[in-house]
Motif scaffolding. Structure first.
Motif, PDB file in Angstrom:
ATOM      1  N   ARG A 271       0.850  -1.189   0.000  1.00  0.00           N
ATOM      2  CA  ARG A 271       0.000   0.000   0.000  1.00  0.00           C
ATOM      3  C   ARG A 271       0.888   1.242   0.000  1.00  0.00           C
ATOM      4  NH1 ARG A 271      -4.311   2.568   4.476  1.00  0.00           N
ATOM      5  NH2 ARG A 271      -4.771   4.410   3.182  1.00  0.00           N
ATOM      6  N   TYR A 272       0.547   2.195  -0.870  1.00  0.00           N
ATOM      7  CA  TYR A 272       1.161   3.523  -0.820  1.00  0.00           C
ATOM      8  C   TYR A 272       0.048   4.537  -1.006  1.00  0.00           C
ATOM      9  CZ  TYR A 272       4.142   7.530  -1.613  1.00  0.00           C
ATOM     10  OH  TYR A 272       4.736   8.772  -1.515  1.00  0.00           O
ATOM     11  N   ASP A 273      -0.301   5.211   0.088  1.00  0.00           N
ATOM     12  CA  ASP A 273      -1.421   6.134   0.110  1.00  0.00           C
ATOM     13  C   ASP A 273      -2.702   5.375  -0.258  1.00  0.00           C
ATOM     14  OD1 ASP A 273      -2.734   8.500   0.521  1.00  0.00           O
ATOM     15  OD2 ASP A 273      -2.163   9.399  -1.382  1.00  0.00           O
ATOM     16  N   LYS A 274      -3.338   5.703  -1.376  1.00  0.00           N
ATOM     17  CA  LYS A 274      -4.584   5.029  -1.756  1.00  0.00           C
ATOM     18  C   LYS A 274      -4.374   3.971  -2.832  1.00  0.00           C
ATOM     19  CE  LYS A 274      -7.459   9.034  -0.609  1.00  0.00           C
ATOM     20  NZ  LYS A 274      -8.463  10.018  -1.112  1.00  0.00           N
ATOM     21  N   GLU A 275      -3.122   3.651  -3.096  1.00  0.00           N
ATOM     22  CA  GLU A 275      -2.788   2.684  -4.145  1.00  0.00           C
ATOM     23  C   GLU A 275      -2.400   1.348  -3.521  1.00  0.00           C
ATOM     24  OE1 GLU A 275      -0.367   3.154  -8.191  1.00  0.00           O
ATOM     25  OE2 GLU A 275       0.943   3.093  -6.443  1.00  0.00           O
TER      26      GLU A 275
END
Length: 344
Positions: A271-275
């Protein structure tokens, strides 16, 4: 005499080509098809055992699905076996035709005198050439393989993952190895929580087990067989990775060799932020989610060759990846915002 020699040379050449073609077909019938047959039997038996083993986790709720899947295994096995038998009959018949043609040509060369050979009708006027040219070289075919996709069931997969996580998660103590943690991470006293810090801590970076650049850490235990499951609380972080990797994963430097998911030695949910993505071998695969999971379950089926990521709250499979694992696998973690924790 020259014309006779020309015809004779052509017949000899044709005999040699037919002999080579016969040898190729004989090898295909004797080696490739029996090996394929054994491979299909082995694959079918493995699939049958895997289906039965997984159904034991969910019992009565899956009786109808069990019957359907076993019928699929049986149908697929019959299809592949029938394909093999059909090819075997075809190439056996082709081999007989080529053998008969070769025998005819050899007999013609041996028993017909030169003058008769010149004035007689060439054998290809009798349709023999068409028969020989219509027999192609044997080729491998995907139809001879057992199709594993036919025996996959989304319903069974989800129920099986739920049962395994309920039965196995927490049954084996998993702790994070302090010797492997990046200088950007700190580890709680119970060895369960990793917390990110932009400032590097003063650690022994020369230790061969420690990641010196990427914010990674390994568990203390590796798995080389069987079923294993663990849960990670991720609700506090919006930048993390978790999954499994080989112990041979490099630990030093900023290159992709030590970056989780960007090499062939690691399989991670990211997960990276909303991705959200699944990462392996530098080939990210997006995962579409309606909401960010508060907890993620990781299921490792070493024998079945599968690593699966699961949302226990919604009983949803986030992503599943199949791989023939060749070395023991360590639970692996990375965090670049706040903290993540192994669930108790």
């Amino acid at each position: 005499a020259a014309l006779c020699a020309l015809f004779q040379n052509k017949l000899v050449d044709r005999c040699e080509r037919l002999q080579l073609q016969s040898a190729a077909i004989a090898k295909h019938v004797a080696e490739v098809l029996p090996a394929r047959s054994q491979g299909v039997l082995t694959a079918a038996n493995s699939a049958r055992e895997l289906v039965i083993q997984r159904l034991m986790f969910v019992g009565k709720a899956c009786e109808n699905e069990e019957q359907r899947l076993l019928e699929e295994v049986h149908t697929e096995e019959e299809r592949a076996q029938q394909s093999i038998l059909t090819q075997q009959a075809h190439w056996t018949e082709a081999l007989q035709k080529l053998s008969a043609l070769r025998t005819y040509l050899v007999d013609t060369i041996t028993n017909v005198d030169d003058q008769a050979l010149v004035v007689s009708s060439p054998p290809w006027t009798e349709g023999w050439t068409e028969v020989a040219e219509g027999i192609l070289e044997p080729q491998e075919s995907a139809k001879l393989n057992f199709n594993q996709q036919r025996v996959q069931s989304p319903l069974l997969h989800r129920l099986w993952a739920s049962a395994v996580l309920c039965c196995l998660a927490g049954s084996q103590e998993i702790c994070i190895d302090e010797k492997t943690i990046s200088p950007h991470l700190s580890l709680s006293e119970d060895k369960k929580t990793l917390t990110f810090s932009p400032k590097k801590a003063k650690l022994d970076l020369d230790g061969p087990e420690r990641f010196d650049h990427w914010p990674n850490a390994l568990a203390t235990v590796a798995f080389h067989t069987g079923l294993h499951a663990w849960k990670v609380s991720v609700e506090k972080s919006c930048a993390y990775k978790l999954g499994a990797c080989y112990g041979s994963l490099p630990r030093k430097g900023p290159g992709n060799e030590a970056r989780l998911g960007f090499n062939t030695a690691s399989w991670v949910f990211s997960r990276y932020d909303k991705e959200f993505r699944f990462l392996h071998a530098g080939q990210p695969q997006p995962v579409e989610l309606l909401r960010a999971p508060a907890e993620i379950g990781v299921l490792l089926d070493f024998a079945g060759g599968e690593v699966l990521f699961y949302d226990p709250d919604s009983c949803t499979i986030l992503f599943s990846h199949r791989e023939a694992f060749v070395a023991p696998l360590y639970p692996v973690f990375a965090v670049a915002h706040q903290s993540i924790s192994l669930s108790q």
